[in-house]
Motif scaffolding. Structure first.
Motif, PDB file in Angstrom:
ATOM      1  N   ARG A  25       0.848  -1.187   0.000  1.00 44.62           N
ATOM      2  CA  ARG A  25       0.000   0.000   0.000  1.00 44.62           C
ATOM      3  C   ARG A  25       0.882   1.234   0.000  1.00 44.62           C
ATOM      4  NH1 ARG A  25      -3.700   1.046   4.628  1.00 44.62           N
ATOM      5  NH2 ARG A  25      -2.816  -0.772   5.669  1.00 44.62           N
ATOM      6  N   THR A  41      -1.769   6.896   4.905  1.00 46.33           N
ATOM      7  CA  THR A  41      -2.246   6.135   3.748  1.00 46.33           C
ATOM      8  C   THR A  41      -3.690   6.545   3.462  1.00 46.33           C
ATOM      9  OG1 THR A  41      -3.267   4.318   4.963  1.00 46.33           O
ATOM     10  CG2 THR A  41      -0.889   4.171   4.591  1.00 46.33           C
ATOM     11  N   GLU A  68       6.043   2.129   0.127  1.00 46.52           N
ATOM     12  CA  GLU A  68       5.054   1.056   0.076  1.00 46.52           C
ATOM     13  C   GLU A  68       5.134   0.308   1.384  1.00 46.52           C
ATOM     14  OE1 GLU A  68       4.517  -1.731  -3.201  1.00 46.52           O
ATOM     15  OE2 GLU A  68       5.460  -0.222  -4.470  1.00 46.52           O
ATOM     16  N   GLU A  70       3.612  -2.992   3.834  1.00 43.12           N
ATOM     17  CA  GLU A  70       3.114  -4.348   3.670  1.00 43.12           C
ATOM     18  C   GLU A  70       2.966  -4.995   5.037  1.00 43.12           C
ATOM     19  OE1 GLU A  70       4.835  -7.756   0.907  1.00 43.12           O
ATOM     20  OE2 GLU A  70       5.724  -5.790   0.594  1.00 43.12           O
TER      21      GLU A  70
END
Ligand code: GDP
Ligand code: MG
Ligand code: ZN
Length: 333
Positions: A25, A41, A68, A70
């Motif tokens: 994400r 986010t 990113e 995870e």
């Protein structure tokens, strides 16, 4: 409009991400603590481990980074990827002189802050300007505490005439002058990072912009030096999602890192004259037919400024040599 646009996510960057490693994400680091960071986010702020199990090499996440994240079983949420940085505010690491220390990334503006209550220290300002320009972001000069300035203070005029391409903003948290203009300079989805020595009013300015007492503001000591209060570098959203600001702790030492080009811009007037020097690598200290020294002799150039420039050029050359030695050591190892 993507959910993270107000945090600075552009269409270009989000497209780039889809082609990337991928399944994590996307988010932006808004705060870094020891071993952990806060990442904003689409679903709000997530606390993550900053050390990935997938080796990140030498790169550690920094406030401002797009990353990113995870979820990994047994470990929790981690940063799996740091996206390419569009701008980097950095200095030479004060503890290890052969490495770079990154202070902030992906900022659009770097505000060099000076308090009008104190005399200008040109060498310090020049260093800060080099760091600001070298980041790749747009530099800005912010002169704070205008309410305390005495009428003889010519700092503003001096700076405007020396740095014609750099916007100069005069602010006060007491009578609120310049605050609206500063907020307008930032704008939605853009990030302003503030750099400057301790006590110049960076945190107070952030507070004033936020209209909130979010950050603790230091008392000014008798010597005029503010105490070091700000220890985290946190990316903060202005009211109405009108832009982002990033406060940094007062920089006690500001060693330059790979900043030759930025240095040339800060001393652009001297560089222009230096093309007339006989020797291409003239250091403007003692060479014959040096146009800069000729200017000093006829009074048109400030000798101190030339000396400061020469010092910074020498400092960068030393840093390059150290770095090269460091690299050759790493290769041998
Ligand atoms: N009079 C006046 N004082 C200010 C202004 N901005 C900051 N200060 C004061 O300067 C001191 C240092 O401010 P601070 O924000 O902690 O500086 P920082 O170290 O750069 O973050 C505090 O006592 C502030 O109240 C201003 O515009 N006017
Ligand atoms: Mg502060
Ligand atoms: Zn010369």
């Amino acid at each position: 409009m993507n959910e993270l646009a107000s945090w600075g996510l552009t269409a270009r960057r989000s497209q780039g991400m889809n082609g990337g490693v991928g399944c994590g994400r996307l988010g932006r680091v808004v705060r870094v603590d020891r071993g952990e960071c806060d990442v904003v986010t689409e679903r709000g702020v997530v606390r993550v481990l900053s050390d990935s199990v997938r080796a990140q090499g030498a790169t550690a996440p920094v406030t401002g980074d797009w990353v990113e994240i995870e979820y990994l079983d047994g470990l929790g949420t981690v940063i799996s990827e740091i996206c390419e940085r569009s701008t980097v505010v950095s200095r030479r690491d004060p503890a290890r002189r052969d490495i770079e220390q990154v202070l902030a990334t992906n900022v659009d503006l770097v505000g060099v802050v000076h308090g009008l209550d104190l005399p200008l220290v040109p060498s310090r300002l020049e260093r800060l300007l080099v760091v600001a320009i070298n980041s790749g972001a747009t530099p800005l000069l912010i002169l704070t505490k205008a309410d305390l300035r005495d009428s003889s203070n010519a700092t503003e005029d001096i700076l405007r005439s020396l740095y014609k391409d750099i916007a100069v903003l005069v602010t006060s948290i007491v009578d609120h002058r310049g605050l609206r203009e500063l907020a307008d300079c930032i704008g939605v989805g853009r990030t302003l990072a503030l750099i400057g020595t301790s006590g110049v009013g960076k945190s107070a300015l952030v507070n004033a912009l936020l209209g909130l007492e979010l950050l603790e503001v230091g008392e000014v000591r008798d010597d005029g030096q503010g105490r070091h209060i700000t220890t985290v570098r946190e990316l903060l959203m202005l009211p109405n999602e009108a832009g982002l600001v990033l406060d940094t702790p007062g920089l006690r030492s500001l060693g330059l890192w790979e900043a030759e080009h930025a240095l040339e811009l800060v001393f652009g007037d001297l560089e222009e004259i230096a093309v007339e020097c006989r020797f291409g690598d003239c250091t403007h200290r003692c060479e014959p037919a040096c146009a800069v020294l000729a200017g000093v002799a006829d009074g048109s150039i400030d000798a101190n400024r030339v000396a400061r420039y020469a010092d910074l050029v020498a400092e960068l050359a030393t840093q390059r040599r150290r770095e090269q030695r460091g690299n050759s050591r790493t290769r041998k190892a």
